[in-house]
Design a protein around this motif. Structure first.
Motif, short mmCIF file in Angstrom:
data_model
loop_
_atom_site.label_atom_id
_atom_site.label_comp_id
_atom_site.label_asym_id
_atom_site.label_seq_id
_atom_site.Cartn_x
_atom_site.Cartn_y
_atom_site.Cartn_z
N VAL A 214 12.65 -0.15 -3.65
CA VAL A 214 12.37 0.79 -2.72
C VAL A 214 13.77 1.42 -2.85
O VAL A 214 15.23 1.09 -2.18
N ALA A 215 13.90 2.77 -1.98
CA ALA A 215 15.07 3.40 -1.64
C ALA A 215 15.33 3.51 -0.19
O ALA A 215 13.85 4.81 0.16
N LEU A 216 15.40 3.13 1.17
CA LEU A 216 15.70 3.84 2.35
C LEU A 216 16.08 4.86 3.00
O LEU A 216 17.55 4.74 2.06
N SER A 217 15.96 5.28 3.67
CA SER A 217 16.93 7.16 4.27
C SER A 217 16.93 6.92 5.41
O SER A 217 15.47 6.36 6.24
N TRP A 218 17.99 7.10 5.89
CA TRP A 218 17.74 7.18 8.18
C TRP A 218 17.53 9.26 7.75
O TRP A 218 18.28 10.42 6.81
N GLU A 219 16.69 9.48 8.86
CA GLU A 219 16.56 10.92 8.97
C GLU A 219 17.25 11.42 10.33
O GLU A 219 16.54 10.51 10.86
N GLU B 5 0.88 -1.95 -0.36
CA GLU B 5 0.06 -0.25 -0.08
C GLU B 5 0.67 1.63 -0.09
O GLU B 5 0.17 2.34 -0.26
N ILE B 6 2.41 1.00 0.12
CA ILE B 6 3.54 2.41 0.16
C ILE B 6 2.86 3.34 -1.19
O ILE B 6 2.84 2.44 -2.54
N ASP B 7 2.59 4.68 -1.18
CA ASP B 7 2.66 5.25 -2.45
C ASP B 7 3.56 6.80 -2.23
O ASP B 7 3.55 7.46 -3.04
N LEU C 42 4.04 2.57 9.15
CA LEU C 42 3.68 1.23 8.83
C LEU C 42 4.14 0.04 9.37
O LEU C 42 3.10 -0.48 9.65
N ALA C 43 4.84 0.22 11.04
CA ALA C 43 4.65 -0.73 11.61
C ALA C 43 3.46 -0.75 12.63
O ALA C 43 2.92 -1.29 12.73
#
Length: 137
Positions: A116-121, A65-67, A75-76
């Motif tokens: 997907v591309a994961l990033s850390w803030e 469902e991620i858009d 998400l969790a």
């Protein structure tokens, strides 16, 4: 005599039209409660219970469902809600850390294949200079 038969046939045709509307077969007319039979009300529909999903299946549904940009916390929470809903809404089954672990595992796999591309803030607290770190460097 012939006139009387024509009138009878015409009146039978009218009755036939009233009993069976155009476009409906006799079976359909009966199912719709027409053709002189009383309409049966449908039995109460059973409410569908949510699917009983594993943590991994809940993670897959949430990922599907991620858009756009979203956080792991959001998400969790969604994945945990799906998991708990399948167990009657019992809060005893709630564990967002476990849901996040499954999500992270699947997202890292998707990142590895380029979907997907994961990033850390990184957010630095405004009081960091007061904690003994040098200012302005």
């Amino acid at each position: 005599m012939a006139k009387k038969r024509e009138q009878e046939q015409a009146s039978e045709g009218i009755r036939h039209d009233l009993e069976q509307p155009e476009g409906l077969l006799p079976e359909q007319a009966r199912m719709n409660g027409q053709a002189g039979q009383p309409h049966e009300e449908p039995a109460e529909e059973e409410q569908e219970e949510p699917d009983r999903l594993s943590r991994k299946e809940a993670a897959h549904r949430v990922i599907a469902e991620i858009d756009g940009d979203t956080t792991m916390t959001e998400l969790a929470d969604k994945a945990d809600a799906l998991f708990v809903a399948g167990r009657g809404g019992d809060a005893e089954y709630s564990d967002t850390d476990s849901a996040a672990w499954h999500l992270r595992k699947e997202l890292e796999t998707l990142e590895g294949i380029g979907l997907v591309a994961l990033s850390w803030e990184c957010v630095i607290h405004p009081l960091v200079p007061r904690l003994g770190l040098p200012k302005g460097k």
